[in-house]
Motif scaffolding. Sequence first.
Motif, mmCIF file in Angstrom:
data_model
loop_
_atom_site.group_PDB
_atom_site.id
_atom_site.type_symbol
_atom_site.label_atom_id
_atom_site.label_comp_id
_atom_site.label_asym_id
_atom_site.label_seq_id
_atom_site.Cartn_x
_atom_site.Cartn_y
_atom_site.Cartn_z
ATOM 1 N N ILE A 1 0.786 -1.229 0.051
ATOM 2 C CA ILE A 1 0.017 -0.060 -0.119
ATOM 3 C C ILE A 1 0.901 1.274 -0.307
ATOM 4 N N PRO A 2 1.931 1.467 1.025
ATOM 5 C CA PRO A 2 2.529 2.830 0.832
ATOM 6 C C PRO A 2 3.337 2.957 -0.331
ATOM 7 N N GLY A 3 3.776 1.726 -1.019
ATOM 8 C CA GLY A 3 4.427 1.858 -2.399
ATOM 9 C C GLY A 3 3.647 2.594 -3.365
ATOM 10 N N LEU A 4 2.237 1.862 -3.406
ATOM 11 C CA LEU A 4 1.734 2.293 -4.572
ATOM 12 C C LEU A 4 1.081 3.754 -4.094
ATOM 13 N N VAL A 5 0.852 4.226 -2.982
ATOM 14 C CA VAL A 5 0.528 5.556 -2.673
ATOM 15 C C VAL A 5 1.506 6.560 -3.342
ATOM 16 N N ILE A 6 2.791 6.388 -2.777
ATOM 17 C CA ILE A 6 3.695 7.239 -3.182
ATOM 18 C C ILE A 6 4.261 7.085 -4.802
ATOM 19 N N MET A 7 3.936 6.102 -5.364
ATOM 20 C CA MET A 7 4.148 6.034 -6.674
ATOM 21 C C MET A 7 2.950 6.760 -7.440
ATOM 22 N N ALA A 8 1.625 6.639 -7.259
ATOM 23 C CA ALA A 8 0.695 7.616 -7.695
ATOM 24 C C ALA A 8 0.901 9.013 -7.338
ATOM 25 N N MET A 9 1.487 9.291 -6.194
ATOM 26 C CA MET A 9 1.749 10.577 -5.885
ATOM 27 C C MET A 9 2.826 11.269 -6.776
ATOM 28 N N LEU A 10 3.965 10.544 -7.099
ATOM 29 C CA LEU A 10 5.043 10.987 -7.917
ATOM 30 C C LEU A 10 4.408 11.185 -9.418
ATOM 31 N N PHE B 1 4.413 14.802 -11.290
ATOM 32 C CA PHE B 1 5.198 14.946 -12.678
ATOM 33 C C PHE B 1 4.136 15.419 -13.757
ATOM 34 N N ALA B 2 2.861 14.628 -13.725
ATOM 35 C CA ALA B 2 1.862 14.960 -14.949
ATOM 36 C C ALA B 2 1.300 16.669 -14.734
ATOM 37 N N VAL C 1 2.764 19.578 -6.052
ATOM 38 C CA VAL C 1 2.527 19.038 -4.669
ATOM 39 C C VAL C 1 1.165 18.537 -3.903
ATOM 40 N N VAL C 2 0.246 19.710 -4.312
ATOM 41 C CA VAL C 2 -0.875 19.546 -3.630
ATOM 42 C C VAL C 2 -1.728 18.535 -4.472
ATOM 43 N N ARG C 3 -1.609 18.298 -5.805
ATOM 44 C CA ARG C 3 -2.378 17.240 -6.831
ATOM 45 C C ARG C 3 -1.793 16.138 -6.182
ATOM 46 N N GLY C 4 -0.456 15.989 -6.054
ATOM 47 C CA GLY C 4 -0.071 14.657 -5.654
ATOM 48 C C GLY C 4 -0.597 14.175 -4.061
ATOM 49 N N LEU C 5 -0.319 15.194 -3.335
ATOM 50 C CA LEU C 5 -0.824 14.759 -1.892
ATOM 51 C C LEU C 5 -2.504 14.331 -1.973
ATOM 52 N N VAL C 6 -3.281 15.261 -2.612
ATOM 53 C CA VAL C 6 -4.897 14.604 -2.816
ATOM 54 C C VAL C 6 -4.954 13.291 -3.330
ATOM 55 N N VAL C 7 -4.197 12.948 -4.290
ATOM 56 C CA VAL C 7 -4.203 11.647 -4.807
ATOM 57 C C VAL C 7 -3.776 10.742 -3.907
ATOM 58 N N LEU D 1 6.104 15.273 0.838
ATOM 59 C CA LEU D 1 6.411 16.468 0.390
ATOM 60 C C LEU D 1 7.665 16.630 -0.690
ATOM 61 N N MET D 2 8.740 16.046 -0.271
ATOM 62 C CA MET D 2 9.989 16.137 -1.128
ATOM 63 C C MET D 2 9.844 15.437 -2.470
ATOM 64 N N GLY D 3 9.126 14.141 -2.256
ATOM 65 C CA GLY D 3 9.088 13.412 -3.622
ATOM 66 C C GLY D 3 8.102 14.390 -4.803
ATOM 67 N N THR D 4 6.758 14.676 -4.106
ATOM 68 C CA THR D 4 6.098 15.382 -5.077
ATOM 69 C C THR D 4 6.813 16.881 -5.656
ATOM 70 N N ALA D 5 7.482 17.466 -4.611
ATOM 71 C CA ALA D 5 8.063 18.538 -4.888
ATOM 72 C C ALA D 5 9.269 18.418 -6.175
ATOM 73 N N LEU D 6 10.141 17.399 -6.121
ATOM 74 C CA LEU D 6 11.230 16.876 -6.990
ATOM 75 C C LEU D 6 10.367 16.697 -8.152
ATOM 76 N N LEU D 7 9.250 15.757 -8.176
ATOM 77 C CA LEU D 7 8.678 15.653 -9.431
ATOM 78 C C LEU D 7 8.044 16.740 -10.161
ATOM 79 N N GLY D 8 7.529 17.729 -9.364
ATOM 80 C CA GLY D 8 6.936 18.774 -9.762
ATOM 81 C C GLY D 8 7.870 19.707 -10.646
#
Length: 251
Positions: A58-67, A71-72, A109-115, A142-149
């Motif tokens: 579950i955590p892996g899928l959550v962070i994968m979707a966020m990243l 980016f998208a 970051v906001v879109r990643g966190l919402v998803v 936060l760091m992951g979504t910011a980096l991919l953003g």
Amino acid sequence: MNGFLTLLYKELLRFWKVGLQTVFAPMLSTLLYLLIFSHALEERMQAYPGITYTVFLIPGLVIMAMLQNAFANSSSSLIQSTVSGNHIFMLLSPLSCQEIFTAYVLASVVRGLVVGLGIYGVAVGFYELPLYSFAWVFVFALMGTALLGAIGIIAGIWAEKFEQLAALQNFVILPLTFLSGTFYTISSLPPFWRGLSYLNPFFYMVDGFRYGFFRSSDVSPYLSLGILMACFLAVSWGTLRMLKTGYKIRK
């Protein structure tokens, strides 16, 4: 700050107005991954002692979707502006490079966190998921979504058409997220592939994020956080440089 807030609001509104596509569709696809992999491998694999494979997944899928969604968000916004030609209005506005960069990254970051929150909320309704440290979970999210953003901004500026952006996402971003330990621990890999995994920055995002739930990881979370911060600073510098010089923007 009015210009910055206006751009940020525009970017937030852009993905929220089509939330069925930008939020709920990624949630559905990720939950389908969870359903299929948990059904196929639940009785055959165990990553950490005392933790079922489904809970580990579950955590892996959550962070994968966020990243992927972070980016998208920034990349699709910029390529749409390039194709339609309306990015000239952003260039004419009295916005600094730092304001443009921050607005796009924050929206990602906001879109990643919402998803991520949506997927997590549905998953915990069916599975009992431990949470060791919310602080670690939040920091890596936060760091992951910011980096991919930030990477998405570079991709959106570089790409001249949708096909180029799709190729980058399908042949670079998607493989890196899938091969980051989302579905397995790298300790189970042969030495050669384990060494290659250490070169994948996405691995440190997933491993550190998972540490916040299970207090178990393949590498130290402090090392993972340090590598992510170094990557973010390097990518941010490159992105700001592109915005300042007008690379592929001022034509």
